[in-house]
Enzyme design. Structure first.
Site, mmCIF file in Angstrom:
data_model
loop_
_atom_site.group_PDB
_atom_site.id
_atom_site.type_symbol
_atom_site.label_atom_id
_atom_site.label_comp_id
_atom_site.label_asym_id
_atom_site.label_seq_id
_atom_site.Cartn_x
_atom_site.Cartn_y
_atom_site.Cartn_z
ATOM 1 N N MET A 54 -6.464 -3.463 -5.572
ATOM 2 C CA MET A 54 -5.956 -3.132 -6.921
ATOM 3 C C MET A 54 -5.851 -1.611 -7.048
ATOM 4 O O MET A 54 -6.529 -0.979 -7.852
ATOM 5 C CB MET A 54 -6.897 -3.740 -7.970
ATOM 6 C CG MET A 54 -6.448 -3.618 -9.428
ATOM 7 S SD MET A 54 -4.772 -4.125 -9.807
ATOM 8 C CE MET A 54 -4.826 -5.877 -9.481
ATOM 9 N N GLY A 55 -4.991 -1.033 -6.216
ATOM 10 C CA GLY A 55 -4.742 0.408 -6.293
ATOM 11 C C GLY A 55 -3.506 0.648 -7.135
ATOM 12 O O GLY A 55 -3.198 -0.123 -8.047
ATOM 13 N N ARG A 56 -2.800 1.724 -6.805
ATOM 14 C CA ARG A 56 -1.605 2.083 -7.582
ATOM 15 C C ARG A 56 -0.568 0.962 -7.556
ATOM 16 O O ARG A 56 -0.080 0.525 -8.596
ATOM 17 C CB ARG A 56 -0.990 3.372 -6.996
ATOM 18 C CG ARG A 56 -1.833 4.621 -7.237
ATOM 19 C CD ARG A 56 -1.309 5.790 -6.414
ATOM 20 N NE ARG A 56 -1.551 5.578 -5.000
ATOM 21 C CZ ARG A 56 -2.357 6.333 -4.243
ATOM 22 N NH1 ARG A 56 -2.957 7.387 -4.771
ATOM 23 N NH2 ARG A 56 -2.528 6.060 -2.974
ATOM 24 N N ILE A 57 -0.232 0.468 -6.344
ATOM 25 C CA ILE A 57 0.815 -0.555 -6.251
ATOM 26 C C ILE A 57 0.284 -1.890 -6.772
ATOM 27 O O ILE A 57 0.988 -2.621 -7.477
ATOM 28 C CB ILE A 57 1.346 -0.677 -4.798
ATOM 29 C CG1 ILE A 57 1.894 0.677 -4.330
ATOM 30 C CG2 ILE A 57 2.431 -1.736 -4.706
ATOM 31 C CD1 ILE A 57 2.207 0.755 -2.835
ATOM 32 N N SER A 86 1.439 -4.514 2.658
ATOM 33 C CA SER A 86 0.657 -3.298 2.948
ATOM 34 C C SER A 86 0.844 -2.867 4.397
ATOM 35 O O SER A 86 1.692 -2.007 4.689
ATOM 36 C CB SER A 86 -0.806 -3.470 2.564
ATOM 37 O OG SER A 86 -1.461 -4.439 3.338
ATOM 38 N N ARG A 87 0.123 -3.495 5.309
ATOM 39 C CA ARG A 87 0.298 -3.218 6.733
ATOM 40 C C ARG A 87 0.073 -4.527 7.483
ATOM 41 O O ARG A 87 -0.814 -5.316 7.123
ATOM 42 C CB ARG A 87 -0.733 -2.198 7.229
ATOM 43 C CG ARG A 87 -0.431 -0.751 6.865
ATOM 44 C CD ARG A 87 0.799 -0.189 7.595
ATOM 45 N NE ARG A 87 1.089 1.195 7.235
ATOM 46 C CZ ARG A 87 1.846 1.579 6.205
ATOM 47 N NH1 ARG A 87 2.416 0.679 5.422
ATOM 48 N NH2 ARG A 87 2.056 2.864 5.967
ATOM 49 N N GLU A 133 5.491 -3.276 14.909
ATOM 50 C CA GLU A 133 6.859 -3.148 14.385
ATOM 51 C C GLU A 133 7.701 -2.294 15.322
ATOM 52 O O GLU A 133 7.169 -1.363 15.926
ATOM 53 C CB GLU A 133 6.820 -2.510 12.989
ATOM 54 C CG GLU A 133 6.111 -3.404 11.984
ATOM 55 C CD GLU A 133 5.998 -2.776 10.593
ATOM 56 O OE1 GLU A 133 6.518 -1.667 10.375
ATOM 57 O OE2 GLU A 133 5.385 -3.409 9.729
ATOM 58 N N HIS A 184 10.143 -3.884 6.729
ATOM 59 C CA HIS A 184 9.340 -2.779 6.171
ATOM 60 C C HIS A 184 10.176 -1.884 5.247
ATOM 61 O O HIS A 184 10.366 -0.698 5.518
ATOM 62 C CB HIS A 184 8.708 -1.958 7.310
ATOM 63 C CG HIS A 184 7.494 -1.190 6.869
ATOM 64 N ND1 HIS A 184 6.423 -0.917 7.691
ATOM 65 C CD2 HIS A 184 7.175 -0.623 5.666
ATOM 66 C CE1 HIS A 184 5.513 -0.228 7.030
ATOM 67 N NE2 HIS A 184 5.947 -0.032 5.786
#
Ligand code: NAP
Ligand code: GLV
Ligand code: GLV
Length: 323
Positions: A156-159, A238-239, A268, A287
């Site tokens: 639950m960060g910025r994005i 995310s990754r 990737e 991506h």
């Protein structure tokens, strides 16, 4: 007077360099779609004062040791798992990333991917392209509802918060897990903190928005997919490294979970023979989370502002600090 040299690891629009041109000598890898070969990056970095790099460049201890003279490495991404930040800091090299400017754009893509996966949008589009649409029928390409369902956001960060705000418009219940409680998001957006296991148990949509670190590597593993509902849809923006792709493939194939929407992969790029692309219940994107024209330009400008600040002897706007 000779100007400081900035090496840019990919071809970017020269208009974006204009405001800085009088102060710096810009050098650039001339290709927009192919990363700079490591040998060329090593050679170019030797003469440079700052490097503007992409997430495709591995900035490891060996590279940093060879280039300890660099003042700054500005990553054109908010994630910085491609950079050994601790080693850079130790050598007195600033590392910067691109937070905030891409938050809303990446949240839009996260929601687009969630919706496309739930409502089988790409599969349905292919259905017409393959000339299979002969009739309307009651359960043709029937998918999952989004409104009034439970979304579980891990990170639950910025994005994460920007995705949660979008979910309120769909009347979703919003669970989150994060290593620290986010009291402000709880109050402002109405998100509920739960332990990781509870989130997996209760969510209809499980969203990965945690950075890739030692702690989050393969966070979404066989046990995690087993814990999710059979109707659960997993979304990773995310990754790729936060999920065990083999375990995900097994879970999707065996029906342990319903579907997955992926913008990122462990290695990737992936190609069309990747096993996940053989499944009907995945939506895979290359991506493109932050990829709007405006946001990608703002990310480049933020990198240049950070480099400019450091080379003028000031603090960069968005340094990456390792606790
Ligand atoms: P952010 O604001 O730093 O949010 C990340 C959140 O994850 C933070 O709240 C952090 O908690 C939490 N976290 C970190 N480690 C954790 C752990 N072990 N367990 C639980 N929570 C943990 O970053 P952001 O700007 O939202 O970006 C998130 C990630 O999205 C980036 O790191 C990047 O990898 C990815 N991303 C991808 C795209 C794309 O194109 N697909 C675009 C942009 C970003 P604390 O608050 O306690 O630090
Ligand atoms: C993109 O993946 C980013 O981390 O900005
Ligand atoms: C579908 O098109 C409907 O009218 O319900």
């Amino acid at each position: 007077m000779t100007k400081p040299i900035i090496y840019i690891t990919r071809k970017i629009p020269v208009e974006l360099l204009k405001p800085y041109e009088d102060r710096y000598d810009f050098r650039m890898w001339p290709e927009s779609e192919t990363p700079v070969p490591r040998e060329i990056l090593r050679r170019e970095a030797r003469e440079a004062d700052g490097v503007l790099c992409m997430l495709t460049e591995k900035i490891d201890e060996a590279f940093l040791s060879e280039n300890a003279h660099l003042q700054i490495i500005a990553n054109m991404a908010v994630g910085y798992d491609n950079i050994n930040v601790e080693a850079a800091n130790r050598k007195g090299i600033w590392v910067t990333n691109t937070p905030d400017v891409l938050t809303e754009t990446t949240a839009d893509l996260t929601f687009a991917l969630l919706m496309a996966t739930a409502r089988r949008v790409t599969e349905a589009s292919d259905y017409i392209k393959e000339d299979r649409w002969k009739n309307w029928s009651p359960f043709l390409l029937a998918g999952s509802d989004i409104h009034h369902k439970t979304i579980g956001i891990v990170g639950m960060g910025r994005i994460g918060k920007a995705v949660a705000k979008r979910a309120t418009g769909f009347n979703m219940s919003i669970l989150y897990h994060n290593r620290t409680r986010k009291h402000q998001a709880e109050k402002e957006v109405g998100v509920t903190y739960v332990p990781f296991e509870t989130l997996l148990d209760e969510s209809d949509y499980v969203i990965s928005l945690v950075p890739l670190t030692k702690e989050t590597k393969h966070l979404f593993n066989e046990a995690a997919f087993q814990k999710m509902k059979e109707s659960a849809i997993f979304i990773n923006v995310s990754r790729g490294g936060t999920m065990d792709e083999i375990a995900l493939y097994e879970a999707l194939q065996s029906g342990e979970i319903k579907a997955a929407g992926l913008d990122v992969f462990e290695e990737e790029p992936i190609s069309s023979d990747h096993p996940l692309l053989k499944l009907d219940n995945t939506v895979c994107l290359p991506h493109i989370g932050s990829s709007s024209m405006k946001t990608r330009s703002q990310m480049i400008t933020l990198c240049l502002d950070n480099i400019d600040a450091v080379l003028q002897g000031q603090q960069p706007k968005t340094p990456v600090r390792i606790e």
